[in-house]
Scaffold this motif. Structure first.
Motif, PDB file in Angstrom:
ATOM      1  N   ARG A  35       0.823  -1.212   0.000  1.00 44.87           N
ATOM      2  CA  ARG A  35       0.000   0.000   0.000  1.00 44.87           C
ATOM      3  C   ARG A  35       0.857   1.262   0.000  1.00 44.87           C
ATOM      4  NH1 ARG A  35      -3.969  -0.673   5.020  1.00 44.87           N
ATOM      5  NH2 ARG A  35      -1.910  -0.393   5.985  1.00 44.87           N
ATOM      6  N   GLU A  72       3.735   1.590  -1.670  1.00 41.59           N
ATOM      7  CA  GLU A  72       4.549   1.719  -2.882  1.00 41.59           C
ATOM      8  C   GLU A  72       4.190   2.940  -3.720  1.00 41.59           C
ATOM      9  OE1 GLU A  72       4.938  -1.845  -5.151  1.00 41.59           O
ATOM     10  OE2 GLU A  72       5.476  -3.068  -3.411  1.00 41.59           O
ATOM     11  N   PRO A  73       2.905   3.239  -3.968  1.00 40.18           N
ATOM     12  CA  PRO A  73       2.601   4.445  -4.754  1.00 40.18           C
ATOM     13  C   PRO A  73       3.112   5.717  -4.075  1.00 40.18           C
ATOM     14  CG  PRO A  73       0.690   3.008  -4.681  1.00 40.18           C
ATOM     15  CD  PRO A  73       1.678   2.457  -3.693  1.00 40.18           C
ATOM     16  N   ASP A  89       6.898   5.831  -4.566  1.00 42.53           N
ATOM     17  CA  ASP A  89       7.209   6.209  -5.948  1.00 42.53           C
ATOM     18  C   ASP A  89       7.041   7.711  -6.149  1.00 42.53           C
ATOM     19  OD1 ASP A  89       7.660   3.539  -6.467  1.00 42.53           O
ATOM     20  OD2 ASP A  89       5.732   3.202  -7.458  1.00 42.53           O
ATOM     21  N   ASP A  90       5.985   8.280  -5.572  1.00 42.08           N
ATOM     22  CA  ASP A  90       5.745   9.725  -5.704  1.00 42.08           C
ATOM     23  C   ASP A  90       6.850  10.529  -5.010  1.00 42.08           C
ATOM     24  OD1 ASP A  90       3.445   9.300  -7.133  1.00 42.08           O
ATOM     25  OD2 ASP A  90       2.083   9.614  -5.440  1.00 42.08           O
ATOM     26  N   SER A 113      12.519   1.139  -5.838  1.00 39.89           N
ATOM     27  CA  SER A 113      11.891   2.304  -6.445  1.00 39.89           C
ATOM     28  C   SER A 113      12.926   3.353  -6.830  1.00 39.89           C
ATOM     29  CB  SER A 113      10.869   2.925  -5.479  1.00 39.89           C
ATOM     30  OG  SER A 113      10.315   4.113  -6.013  1.00 39.89           O
TER      31      SER A 113
END
Length: 428
Positions: free
Chosen positions: A139, A141-142, A145-146, A389
């Motif tokens: 959950r 990871e996004p 990444d941002d 990432s």
């Protein structure tokens, strides 16, 4: 005369040892560390000093010469190190007996999972383990990444003003810092001051004075816990307070947060900088991360973790009883430290050519970069997520990235328990 000096030294050591056992000693007052203990903290670039390989080959469990007959063992072999880290019956991690409470730092300033024994360790770890499962981390990871993309934007903007630009300042430090702050539910407005505290607490050149940085950083987290006990936030601290309530003390929760923060910030920051340095030594290695499949990137990340072992030594263990380890006789009360960087360069951990970085090496599942046993780093998988990432995105975004300073002139940390770079000048 020699016999007299030896007798005086032993008697003096016995007196000091009795005082330590009965009253404790304030580690924060110590302003030096003995020369023999510096060996596992020194490096030649990213490599352990040659003495570590020599010790591993000749005496993988070695009694270091220390003042006052204090007995400290250094373990450099993989099998012996794994045995120590696994054995929670024969060894204790609790170091609070080394504080007497009359100095600037006390036993209350030392906490977290790394310095705690079962059953308290078991209870505290059970509280936070669910947050670090693969399902929960997916959950994040996004968000990670941002954060990475935002910091790469910042790196590029800084490079427009002048090059070289500092990769550590703009990417390696802020990515894990912001990730951990978001995970715990902390405000990270005071990023620079808190980051300096994180570096200082691992600096062995300060001797025991580093415990002052521990105290200051933990006080920050104490305040965060106190505030959130009244108004729990959306992060892990708030969730634990909602779930546990009065069953967990401010001290225990601050210790947990402190362990998560320091374990997940400074170490991952070091890995991003040093990992970039190692990958850019060979264009083929950088290309493998830039263009490789997720499985290939994961393999490279694992090899970087083994090869770099940025946490240089494991938490100290104290023998509860007399025992034998690696053919040596350990006495009850002896301190034992495991050189993780040394153990990871053992052929038993890496196979052929263990001193080399080989991104095509089969995953070294036996490496000890995250420790082992009940004290294995709780945030190990979070670190992997961040590295998977940050490194590919960095190399894809800037395919012509180069280190702007000769490696021999880089600002490697000296005598730090967490090895790393204070700055990494690059051109994009």
């Amino acid at each position: 005369m020699l016999d007299l000096r030896v007798t005086v030294r032993r008697v003096t050591g016995a007196v000091i040892a009795r005082r330590v056992r009965s009253r404790g000693m304030d580690l924060s007052r110590i302003r030096f560390i003995p020369e023999p203990t510096k060996i596992p903290l020194r490096r030649n670039g990213v490599d352990p000093v040659p003495e570590i390989a020599e010790y591993r080959a000749t005496s993988p469990v070695r009694l270091l010469p220390m003042p006052f007959d204090f007995r400290l063992w250094l373990v450099t072999g993989h099998a012996q190190g794994r045995a120590v880290l696994t054995d929670r019956t024969s060894f204790s991690n609790d170091i609070r007996h080394l504080f007497n409470g009359d100095g600037p730092s006390t036993a209350d300033d030392v906490g977290g999972l790394g310095f705690t024994d079962p059953p308290l360790h078991t209870r505290l770890r059970k509280i936070v383990t669910p947050e670090f499962t693969m399902r929960r981390l997916a959950r994040l990871e996004p968000m990670i990444d941002d954060i990475v993309e935002t910091q790469l934007d910042e790196l590029e903007a800084a490079a427009r003003c002048s090059e070289p630009v500092d990769l550590a300042k703009h990417v390696a430090f802020p990515v894990p810092f912001q990730t951990i702050c978001a995970l715990l539910g902390l405000d990270y407005d005071d990023q620079e001051a808190f980051a300096r505290l994180g570096s200082a607490r691992f600096d062995a050149t300060l001797g025991g004075a580093a415990f002052g940085a521990v105290s200051a950083q933990r006080e920050f987290l104490f305040e965060a816990v106190r505030r959130q006990r009244k108004d729990p936030g959306p992060g892990l601290i708030g969730q634990i307070l909602r779930d546990e309530g009065e069953m967990i003390s401010d001290s225990d929760l601050a210790g947990l947060a402190d362990g998560i923060f320091t374990g997940g910030f400074e170490t991952t920051a070091a890995m991003i900088s040093l990992g970039t340095l190692v990958l850019l030594r060979d264009p083929a290695h950088a290309a493998l991360v830039r263009e490789g499949s997720p499985a290939e990137v994961d393999r490279v990340v694992d090899e970087l973790l083994r090869h770099l072992a940025v946490v240089q030594v494991a938490f100290p263990r104290f023998a509860r009883e007399d025992m034998e380890l690696g053919g040596e006789s350990i006495r009850a009360g002896d301190a034992v430290i495991v050189s993780l960087s040394g153990a990871n360069r053992d052929a038993e951990a890496a196979g052929d050519r263990p001193e080399e970085f080989d991104p095509y090496r089969a995953p070294a599942s036996g490496h000890l970069a995250f420790g082992h046993g009940i004290h294995r780093c709780l945030g190990a998988e979070l670190a992997r997520v961040e590295l998977r990432s940050a490194l590919p995105r960095l190399l894809r975004r800037f395919p012509d990235l180069v280190i702007a300073t000769p490696e021999s002139e880089l600002a490697f940390r000296q005598l730090s328990f967490v090895y790393g770079l204070d700055a990494l000048p690059v051109t994009l």
